[in-house]
Design an enzyme around this catalytic site. Structure first.
Site, PDB file in Angstrom:
ATOM      1  N   CYS A 155      -9.695 -31.424 -59.018  1.00  0.00           N
ATOM      2  CA  CYS A 155      -8.618 -30.589 -58.472  1.00  0.00           C
ATOM      3  C   CYS A 155      -7.370 -30.878 -59.299  1.00  0.00           C
ATOM      4  O   CYS A 155      -6.792 -31.964 -59.204  1.00  0.00           O
ATOM      5  CB  CYS A 155      -8.379 -30.909 -56.995  1.00  0.00           C
ATOM      6  SG  CYS A 155      -6.963 -30.009 -56.304  1.00  0.00           S
ATOM      7  N   GLY A 156      -6.977 -29.923 -60.126  1.00  0.00           N
ATOM      8  CA  GLY A 156      -5.872 -30.143 -61.046  1.00  0.00           C
ATOM      9  C   GLY A 156      -4.521 -30.319 -60.378  1.00  0.00           C
ATOM     10  O   GLY A 156      -3.778 -31.266 -60.674  1.00  0.00           O
ATOM     11  N   ASN A 157      -4.177 -29.424 -59.459  1.00  0.00           N
ATOM     12  CA  ASN A 157      -2.900 -29.565 -58.750  1.00  0.00           C
ATOM     13  C   ASN A 157      -2.881 -30.836 -57.912  1.00  0.00           C
ATOM     14  O   ASN A 157      -1.851 -31.505 -57.785  1.00  0.00           O
ATOM     15  CB  ASN A 157      -2.649 -28.343 -57.855  1.00  0.00           C
ATOM     16  CG  ASN A 157      -2.312 -27.105 -58.657  1.00  0.00           C
ATOM     17  OD1 ASN A 157      -1.663 -27.178 -59.696  1.00  0.00           O
ATOM     18  ND2 ASN A 157      -2.750 -25.950 -58.176  1.00  0.00           N
TER      19      ASN A 157
ATOM     20  N   ASN B 299      -0.294 -25.185 -53.783  1.00  0.00           N
ATOM     21  CA  ASN B 299      -1.617 -25.700 -53.444  1.00  0.00           C
ATOM     22  C   ASN B 299      -1.394 -26.970 -52.631  1.00  0.00           C
ATOM     23  O   ASN B 299      -0.823 -27.937 -53.137  1.00  0.00           O
ATOM     24  CB  ASN B 299      -2.359 -26.017 -54.740  1.00  0.00           C
ATOM     25  CG  ASN B 299      -3.864 -26.063 -54.626  1.00  0.00           C
ATOM     26  OD1 ASN B 299      -4.522 -26.382 -55.611  1.00  0.00           O
ATOM     27  ND2 ASN B 299      -4.437 -25.769 -53.478  1.00  0.00           N
TER      28      ASN B 299
ATOM     29  N   GLY C  23      -8.308 -23.919 -62.079  1.00  0.00           N
ATOM     30  CA  GLY C  23      -8.450 -22.483 -62.298  1.00  0.00           C
ATOM     31  C   GLY C  23      -7.508 -21.983 -63.376  1.00  0.00           C
ATOM     32  O   GLY C  23      -7.864 -21.112 -64.186  1.00  0.00           O
TER      33      GLY C  23
ATOM     34  N   ASN D 273     -12.934 -30.450 -50.096  1.00  0.00           N
ATOM     35  CA  ASN D 273     -12.400 -29.125 -49.795  1.00  0.00           C
ATOM     36  C   ASN D 273     -12.177 -28.950 -48.296  1.00  0.00           C
ATOM     37  O   ASN D 273     -12.631 -29.760 -47.480  1.00  0.00           O
ATOM     38  CB  ASN D 273     -13.356 -28.037 -50.302  1.00  0.00           C
ATOM     39  CG  ASN D 273     -13.062 -27.641 -51.740  1.00  0.00           C
ATOM     40  OD1 ASN D 273     -11.998 -27.923 -52.272  1.00  0.00           O
ATOM     41  ND2 ASN D 273     -14.027 -26.995 -52.370  1.00  0.00           N
TER      42      ASN D 273
ATOM     43  N   CYS E 238      -4.213 -22.910 -58.292  1.00  0.00           N
ATOM     44  CA  CYS E 238      -5.401 -23.715 -58.569  1.00  0.00           C
ATOM     45  C   CYS E 238      -5.241 -24.269 -59.975  1.00  0.00           C
ATOM     46  O   CYS E 238      -5.261 -23.509 -60.948  1.00  0.00           O
ATOM     47  CB  CYS E 238      -6.665 -22.874 -58.451  1.00  0.00           C
ATOM     48  SG  CYS E 238      -8.183 -23.759 -58.896  1.00  0.00           S
ATOM     49  N   GLY E 239      -5.091 -25.586 -60.090  1.00  0.00           N
ATOM     50  CA  GLY E 239      -4.848 -26.190 -61.389  1.00  0.00           C
ATOM     51  C   GLY E 239      -6.017 -26.063 -62.341  1.00  0.00           C
ATOM     52  O   GLY E 239      -5.858 -25.652 -63.494  1.00  0.00           O
TER      53      GLY E 239
ATOM     54  N   HIS F 254     -16.073 -22.547 -62.978  1.00  0.00           N
ATOM     55  CA  HIS F 254     -15.164 -21.404 -62.863  1.00  0.00           C
ATOM     56  C   HIS F 254     -15.776 -20.175 -63.511  1.00  0.00           C
ATOM     57  O   HIS F 254     -16.452 -20.260 -64.540  1.00  0.00           O
ATOM     58  CB  HIS F 254     -13.825 -21.695 -63.540  1.00  0.00           C
ATOM     59  CG  HIS F 254     -12.997 -22.705 -62.805  1.00  0.00           C
ATOM     60  ND1 HIS F 254     -12.053 -22.350 -61.867  1.00  0.00           N
ATOM     61  CD2 HIS F 254     -12.993 -24.057 -62.859  1.00  0.00           C
ATOM     62  CE1 HIS F 254     -11.496 -23.458 -61.381  1.00  0.00           C
ATOM     63  NE2 HIS F 254     -12.052 -24.494 -61.961  1.00  0.00           N
TER      64      HIS F 254
ATOM     65  N   GLU G 269     -10.955 -20.006 -54.339  1.00  0.00           N
ATOM     66  CA  GLU G 269     -11.535 -21.320 -54.584  1.00  0.00           C
ATOM     67  C   GLU G 269     -12.792 -21.562 -53.747  1.00  0.00           C
ATOM     68  O   GLU G 269     -12.860 -21.189 -52.569  1.00  0.00           O
ATOM     69  CB  GLU G 269     -10.515 -22.425 -54.289  1.00  0.00           C
ATOM     70  CG  GLU G 269      -9.376 -22.477 -55.284  1.00  0.00           C
ATOM     71  CD  GLU G 269      -8.635 -23.795 -55.224  1.00  0.00           C
ATOM     72  OE1 GLU G 269      -9.297 -24.849 -55.259  1.00  0.00           O
ATOM     73  OE2 GLU G 269      -7.401 -23.768 -55.136  1.00  0.00           O
TER      74      GLU G 269
END
Length: 295
Positions: free
Chosen positions: A75-77, A13, A237, A66, A234-235, A176, A225
């Protein structure tokens, strides 16, 4: 205008990271779209911006846009890349930092082995907070293995192409919709993904997850996404998928998530406990780019 940037990736990502701790760049949605463009700009799934702490109990503010130029909540990653960036740039010497994101505060920790763990906070199932409009979907039974619950655990989404996937709905700071598939390689990610993203049940759009359960401790995952299309990982996700799998009785509290871009480890003990995500964060290159005056 000429600006400096850092290109980073976490499990494939990829991100453009901008430092606004000294001054604001005052970029527009068109600027973010240009930076994310893989032909004319730098190329990225999201643009991450580091800003000074807006309140005394945090170290930084973390802003995410985005590829389509729209600002998003989480956004996790990108969070893992964020802590790696601020340490490499000398903005902090802490291994654990607290950052303000849209709608809350998250804790990021760089581990001694180079991995980064993110406390993503507790998942949100309250439908107005996701947000999710249930009148556009149908409540259905979760898998038979799911523990008894008074809460609705699954929803059937009628799509314009005639499909009706059963999804779990959850927010990990962003919305999600997760479904279980037999094989992620043949899952209808590119056909169903856009239809789920723009479904009327999700007034702020949604990230569409497609999860294949390998066993109780491992899944494979693809995510379409919101505002970016399918990404290599996707973190949030991954967190949403594991939370859904645990609620449906399919997964244990610690799960390895295999994405096209790499591997993440997700841990959740249920209830209102925080979801913890561990994975890689890598700096790819640094540079400067001129933003066109015509944007």
């Amino acid at each position: 205008m000429r600006i400096s940037f850092t290109k980073m990736q976490g499990a494939g990502n990829d991100f453009v990271v901008l430092d606004e701790t000294r001054e604001r760049l005052n970029l527009t949605p068109a600027h973010y779209r240009f930076l994310a463009d893989r032909h004319f700009g730098i190329g990225a799934d999201q643009i991450l911006t580091v800003r000074p702490a807006p309140q005394p109990d945090v170290d930084f503010e973390y802003v995410i846009h985005n590829a389509d130029g729209g600002e998003v909540e989480q956004c996790g990653n990108g969070s893992r890349c964020f802590v790696r960036f601020v340490r490499e740039q000398g903005l902090t010497d802490k291994t654990t930092v607290r950052v303000k994101v849209h709608g809350g505060v998250i804790t990021l920790q760089e581990m001694s082995d180079g991995q980064v763990t993110v406390d993503m906070g507790a998942p949100v199932f309250d439908l107005p907070q996701v947000p999710f409009a249930p009148e556009y979907a149908q409540a259905v039974d979760a898998p038979a293995t799911a523990a008894p619950s008074d809460d609705v655990l699954a929803w059937q989404l009628p799509l314009s192409n005639g499909d009706s996937p059963r999804v779990g709905v959850v927010s990990m700071g962003n919305p999600h919709a997760v479904q279980v598939v037999a094989d992620v390689d043949t899952a209808p990610v590119l056909t169903q993904g856009p239809l789920i993203e723009h479904h009327a049940a999700f007034p702020k759009r949604v990230n569409a997850g497609f999860m294949q359960v390998l066993h109780r401790g491992a899944v494979r995952l693809r995510v379409f996404e919101r505002g970016a299309g399918e990404t290599l990982a996707c973190g949030t996700g991954a967190c949403a998928a594991v939370v859904t799998g645990i609620r449906w009785g399919l997964l244990d509290p610690r799960v390895t998530v295999q994405t096209h871009g790499g591997q993440l480890t997700i841990e959740w003990l249920g209830g209102d406990t925080s979801v913890r995500m561990t994975g890689p964060a890598t700096t790819v290159f640094r540079g400067e780019i001129t933003l066109p005056d015509t944007l």
